[in-house]
Write an enzyme that holds these catalytic residues in place. Structure first.
Site, PDB file in Angstrom:
ATOM      1  N   LYS B 192       0.841  -1.200   0.000  1.00  0.00           N
ATOM      2  CA  LYS B 192       0.000   0.000   0.000  1.00  0.00           C
ATOM      3  C   LYS B 192       0.877   1.252   0.000  1.00  0.00           C
ATOM      4  CE  LYS B 192      -1.818   2.620   3.137  1.00  0.00           C
ATOM      5  NZ  LYS B 192      -1.709   3.966   2.502  1.00  0.00           N
ATOM      6  N   PRO B 193       0.893   1.989  -1.110  1.00  0.00           N
ATOM      7  CA  PRO B 193       1.643   3.247  -1.146  1.00  0.00           C
ATOM      8  C   PRO B 193       0.926   4.313  -0.315  1.00  0.00           C
ATOM      9  CG  PRO B 193       1.009   2.499  -3.365  1.00  0.00           C
ATOM     10  CD  PRO B 193       0.210   1.706  -2.375  1.00  0.00           C
ATOM     11  N   ALA B 194       1.640   5.389  -0.003  1.00  0.00           N
ATOM     12  CA  ALA B 194       1.023   6.486   0.745  1.00  0.00           C
ATOM     13  C   ALA B 194      -0.006   7.201  -0.134  1.00  0.00           C
ATOM     14  CB  ALA B 194       2.098   7.464   1.192  1.00  0.00           C
ATOM     15  N   GLU B 195      -1.013   7.783   0.509  1.00  0.00           N
ATOM     16  CA  GLU B 195      -2.115   8.360  -0.269  1.00  0.00           C
ATOM     17  C   GLU B 195      -1.715   9.616  -1.037  1.00  0.00           C
ATOM     18  OE1 GLU B 195      -1.947   8.054   2.962  1.00  0.00           O
ATOM     19  OE2 GLU B 195      -2.900   9.705   4.069  1.00  0.00           O
ATOM     20  N   SER B 245       5.579   6.624  10.748  1.00  0.00           N
ATOM     21  CA  SER B 245       5.807   7.277  12.035  1.00  0.00           C
ATOM     22  C   SER B 245       5.851   6.267  13.181  1.00  0.00           C
ATOM     23  CB  SER B 245       4.707   8.298  12.311  1.00  0.00           C
ATOM     24  OG  SER B 245       3.492   7.617  12.564  1.00  0.00           O
ATOM     25  N   THR B 246       6.537   6.638  14.246  1.00  0.00           N
ATOM     26  CA  THR B 246       6.603   5.793  15.440  1.00  0.00           C
ATOM     27  C   THR B 246       5.214   5.595  16.036  1.00  0.00           C
ATOM     28  OG1 THR B 246       8.894   6.340  15.940  1.00  0.00           O
ATOM     29  CG2 THR B 246       7.505   5.728  17.810  1.00  0.00           C
ATOM     30  N   GLU B 266      10.061   0.363  10.415  1.00  0.00           N
ATOM     31  CA  GLU B 266      11.105   1.368  10.237  1.00  0.00           C
ATOM     32  C   GLU B 266      10.435   2.703  10.499  1.00  0.00           C
ATOM     33  OE1 GLU B 266      13.012   4.118   9.364  1.00  0.00           O
ATOM     34  OE2 GLU B 266      13.085   3.686   7.229  1.00  0.00           O
ATOM     35  N   CYS B 300      13.379  10.208   7.600  1.00  0.00           N
ATOM     36  CA  CYS B 300      13.321   9.695   8.973  1.00  0.00           C
ATOM     37  C   CYS B 300      14.697   9.760   9.640  1.00  0.00           C
ATOM     38  CB  CYS B 300      12.784   8.270   8.988  1.00  0.00           C
ATOM     39  SG  CYS B 300      13.568   7.215   7.773  1.00  0.00           S
ATOM     40  N   GLN B 347       1.215  18.270   6.019  1.00  0.00           N
ATOM     41  CA  GLN B 347       2.578  18.264   6.543  1.00  0.00           C
ATOM     42  C   GLN B 347       3.087  19.686   6.737  1.00  0.00           C
ATOM     43  OE1 GLN B 347       4.017  15.777   7.809  1.00  0.00           O
ATOM     44  NE2 GLN B 347       5.946  16.811   8.305  1.00  0.00           N
ATOM     45  N   LYS B 350       1.774  20.985   9.880  1.00  0.00           N
ATOM     46  CA  LYS B 350       2.468  20.397  11.033  1.00  0.00           C
ATOM     47  C   LYS B 350       3.802  21.123  11.275  1.00  0.00           C
ATOM     48  CE  LYS B 350       4.593  16.162  12.634  1.00  0.00           C
ATOM     49  NZ  LYS B 350       5.181  14.888  12.225  1.00  0.00           N
ATOM     50  N   GLU B 397       9.966  14.592  16.310  1.00  0.00           N
ATOM     51  CA  GLU B 397      10.295  14.571  14.889  1.00  0.00           C
ATOM     52  C   GLU B 397       9.387  15.556  14.143  1.00  0.00           C
ATOM     53  OE1 GLU B 397       9.381  10.944  12.641  1.00  0.00           O
ATOM     54  OE2 GLU B 397      11.320  11.166  11.652  1.00  0.00           O
TER      55      GLU B 397
END
Lengths: 306, 487
Positions: B192-195, B245-246, B266, B300, B347, B350, B397
């Site tokens: 699944k790639p990112a949207e 993300s963690t 990861e 990351c 992003q 953020k 982060e």
């Protein structure tokens, strides 16, 4: 005390012993092993260990969450020093542990027998426990060579990957193998430079406690191996959720316990190792891959140039 | 004016040097790639993917539901049982080689689409992302029939079907990191790639189809978090591999607790880049810039915490500020651009929030005087000076072009502060003394250390984190381990 008085007392003692015919055995107080010391549980609780026919064998410390936290503090403090020892030195200390265990085989056999093993079972388990320590003592300065790598990157860099210990590992030792099972999970973690807190088998804790006396005389730095006794039910969640523990090894096959451990471990992304196979005498149960379970791979890049 | 400073009053303008878009083809709509076919989503829903540099729509992409995920997992399982596991390992390897070669032929197309869809500069996608992605396939192709040599004393077998979820910062490269070792080790996958960045993965699907890979060996389902959750929770998977993300990594570890699924994660980082007084300062400044501004800081392993030894602090900061001023922020497709577009509005919001937090926490904000394009999502390269260890901009982060700066006096102080974070992905050490490099790099609790360099990657070099930066390695011999079992 005058000479005559002393003489009279000796005579009196002789008389008393003669009167009893048999010497009164000295009972051992089984305690925890934290930071190289033998404290009682801070909770001042214990549980009574009884034989199959209901005879009292010993009172064992019922370790608490606070005992576990104290043990983690000790393990964390010991970690950099232990990880910083040369692999050769770690191997020698593991070998020393085997030597000390070998010398006290009779005591371990007796304790295993007390808790239900037959003579031959107890002898086999003790012998294998010694040999397992020697097995991992030998790996201490070899697994790095087998599992690290120099990486042929497509740029002007010297690039290599090596193994480093994960940190503090919390181990839930197998319930059914009080000595060999415990050593089978402690030795690989410690050979690899981790410090550990291990919960001994609830029903077979005697050999684990006596093993801590072996550790105490093996030049093992305080805090590298900490041994607790108590109930898994009470401590499992804390072992898995503690924020300063980096890896958790669970021995057993209780589905609900495994789920709890994995759930709580996510709190700080612990590495979780589940050991479901309970045949600790099988050949497969000793392997350098067991050491890898509590190792991290570090890759370092160095430019090549003038 | 300080004679050592650069004079920015003179012209620093560059003529535009845009990369052409004529040779690329983006469909108006993309479906899922399941069982070797492009398949419309069960619920019939699509979402837009935009160019973050212009906010224009590029295409629309299928939104994956649990039905779509299920279909893909079934296809992957069937491929595992019926074709992929039946093939000789050397033949599996040849498929992967073929894919790498076909990607090389279309490298330029991949690079342009990557920059259009994700906002990264064409220089980066052309010179880093795409060649590395190809190299990854090429590297792992050769492992396919050699895996037993990587696990001495064991008989390795594939794990089965892997669900793989990748982030938006290196879309094609992360797809390669996930797919290549999985396939080489004999697994089949659902990716699944990112949207915000699905296009290059779907382009890769076209190549996978053209390369004649057995249907279902690679399946690609597009969508956002809900699609990812459906994948993580699908009972038919043997393994989850996640990069992101963690926070989400922890959710995944919890979601699969009690299941038999294996996982590798990861996750995030907050790497320390440590500059000692004996470092080659000009090189170190380049390394700092590359460490935090590469890929707009959406990395990351970005060197987002700078530690400078006090004695060289003034020099380093002066040179760093000058270097910041020369950075060109703008059109990702322009070959002169150093910093492209922030990947998404979300992003950018953020990052902007963190800029406010940093100021409120008392750190000194410094930004270059560059002009930002009117349209699109952009952020000036930013320094926070005089930071302290407890500030959120130091601990958390940000995933943007924002560098927090602290000083130190002794190596011990640098090491202890560098390690004082729940993360442990990467770190940088700058010094002219070899023994100091080894001492410091050994002491850093992280999975990758760059000494006198930063942000270098290679398919043969294992990558991954300590502590809350994740578990498992990608790349190299160690990157095979997450895709095999041997008991």
């Amino acid at each position: 005390m005058s000479k005559a008085e002393r003489k009279a007392e000796v005579v009196d003692l002789k008389d008393r012993a003669a009167a009893r015919q048999e010497r009164l055995p000295v009972l051992k107080t089984y305690k925890l092993f934290i930071d190289g010391k033998f404290p009682r549980s801070e909770s001042e609780r214990y549980y009574a260990l009884t034989s199959a026919n209901g005879e009292s064998i010993a009172n064992v410390q019922l370790g608490s969450r606070k005992d576990f936290r104290n043990a983690v503090v000790a393990a964390r403090k010991a970690f950099p020093g232990w990880a910083g020892r040369t692999a050769y030195n770690r191997g020698q200390i593991l070998y020393r542990m085997a030597e000390m265990l070998e010398g006290r085989r009779a005591q371990f056999i007796e304790e295993l027998e007390t808790l239900g093993a037959s003579r031959s079972e107890a002898e086999t388990e003790t012998a294998m426990a010694v040999d397992r320590l020697i097995y991992y003592a030998g790996w201490a300065d070899k697994f790095q060579q087998v599992f690290s790598s120099v990486n042929p990157v497509a740029s002007s860099h010297f690039n290599f990957s090596m193994l480093e210990p994960t940190g503090v590992a919390a181990l839930l030792a197998p319930e059914d193998s009080g000595l060999l099972g415990l050593i089978s999970v402690v030795a690989p973690a410690v050979a690899g430079g981790n410090s550990v807190v291990v919960l001994a088998s609830h029903s077979k804790p005697l050999a684990a406690i006596t093993f801590s006396e072996v550790l105490h005389t093996s030049d093992l730095p305080a805090g590298v191996i900490n041994i607790l006794t108590g109930t898994r039910k009470e401590l499992l969640k804390h072992f898995a959720s503690h924020m300063d523990v980096n890896a958790l090894v669970y021995c057993g096959s209780d589905a609900e316990e495994i789920r709890t451990v994995q759930l709580e471990a996510a709190e700080n992304l612990k590495r979780v190792v589940i050991e479901e196979n309970s045949d600790w005498q099988s050949e497969e149960r000793q392997s350098p891959y067991t050491i890898l379970a509590t190792q991290e791979v570090k890759t370092t890049w160095h430019p090549i140039g003038l | 004016m300080d004679p050592k400073s650069l004079d920015f009053k003179t012209s620093w303008e560059y003529a535009p040097a845009p990369e052409g878009k004529e040779h690329i083809k983006i469909n108006a709509r993309y479906e899922h790639f399941i069982g070797g076919e492009f398949v419309a989503p069960a619920k019939g829903r699509y979402f837009e993917t935009i160019n973050p540099a212009t906010e224009e729509k590029l295409s629309e992409v299928a939104e994956g539901s649990s039905e779509d995920v299920d279909k893909a997992v079934v296809a992957a399982r069937a491929a595992l049982d019926k074709s992929w596991s039946k093939l000789r390992a050397s033949e599996r390897g040849k498929y992967i080689y073929r894919l790498a070669r076909m990607m090389q032929e279309r490298a330029r197309e991949f690079a342009v689409i990557e920059s259009l869809d994700g906002g990264k500069t064409i220089r980066e996608s052309r010179d880093v992302d795409v060649p590395l992605a190809i190299a990854h396939f090429f590297y792992y192709a050769g492992w396919a029939d050699k895996i037993r040599y990587a696990f001495p004393g064991k008989t390795p077998r594939p794990i089965g079907v892997a669900g793989q979820i990748i982030p938006w910062n290196f879309p094609l490269l992360m797809a390669a990191w996930k797919i290549a070792p999985a396939l080489a080790a004999g697994n089949t996958v659902v990716l699944k790639p990112a949207e915000t960045t699905p296009l290059t993965a779907l382009k890769l699907a076209e190549l996978i189809q053209a390369a004649d890979l057995p249907p279902g060996v690679v399946n690609i389902v597009t969508g956002a978090g809900a699609t990812g959750a459906a994948l993580v929770n699908h009972p038919g998977l043997d393994k989850i591999a996640f990069t992101g993300s963690t926070e989400v990594g922890k959710l995944i570890q919890r979601a699969i607790a009690g299941s038999r699924k294996r996982y590798t994660l990861e996750l995030g980082g907050k790497a320390a880049n440590i500059i000692f007084e004996d470092a080659a300062i000009d090189q170190a400044v380049e390394g700092i810039v590359n460490g935090i501004f590469f890929n707009q800081g959406h990395v990351c392993c970005a060197g987002s915490r700078l530690f400078v030894q006090e004695s060289v602090y003034d020099t380093v900061i002066r040179k760093l500020k000058d270097r910041l001023e020369t950075l060109i922020v703008g059109d990702p497709l322009d070959k002169n651009t150093d910093i492209g577009a922030i990947n998404s509005k979300m992003q950018l919001d953020k990052i902007s929030a963190y800029l406010k937090i940093g100021v409120a926490e008392g750190a000194e904000l410094y930004q270059s005087s560059c002009k930002l394009p009117k349209k699109g999502f952009f952020c000036k390269p930013t320094l926070f000076l005089h930071c302290s260890q407890s500030q959120r901009i130091v601990q958390e982060e940000i995933f943007g072009p924002v560098l927090s700066v602290q000083t130190f006096r002794t190596p011990e102080e640098a090491i202890s502060r560098a390690n004082n974070t729940p993360y442990g992905l990467s770190g940088g050490v700058w010094t002219d003394k070899g023994s100091k490099i080894f001492k410091v790099s050994n002491a850093l609790r992280c999975g990758v250390v760059w000494a006198n360099t930063y942000n270098k990657f290679d398919p043969s070099a294992p990558f991954g984190g300590y502590k809350e930066s994740g578990m498992g390695r990608e790349g190299g011999l160690h990157g095979l381990q997450p895709y095999i079992q041997y008991n």
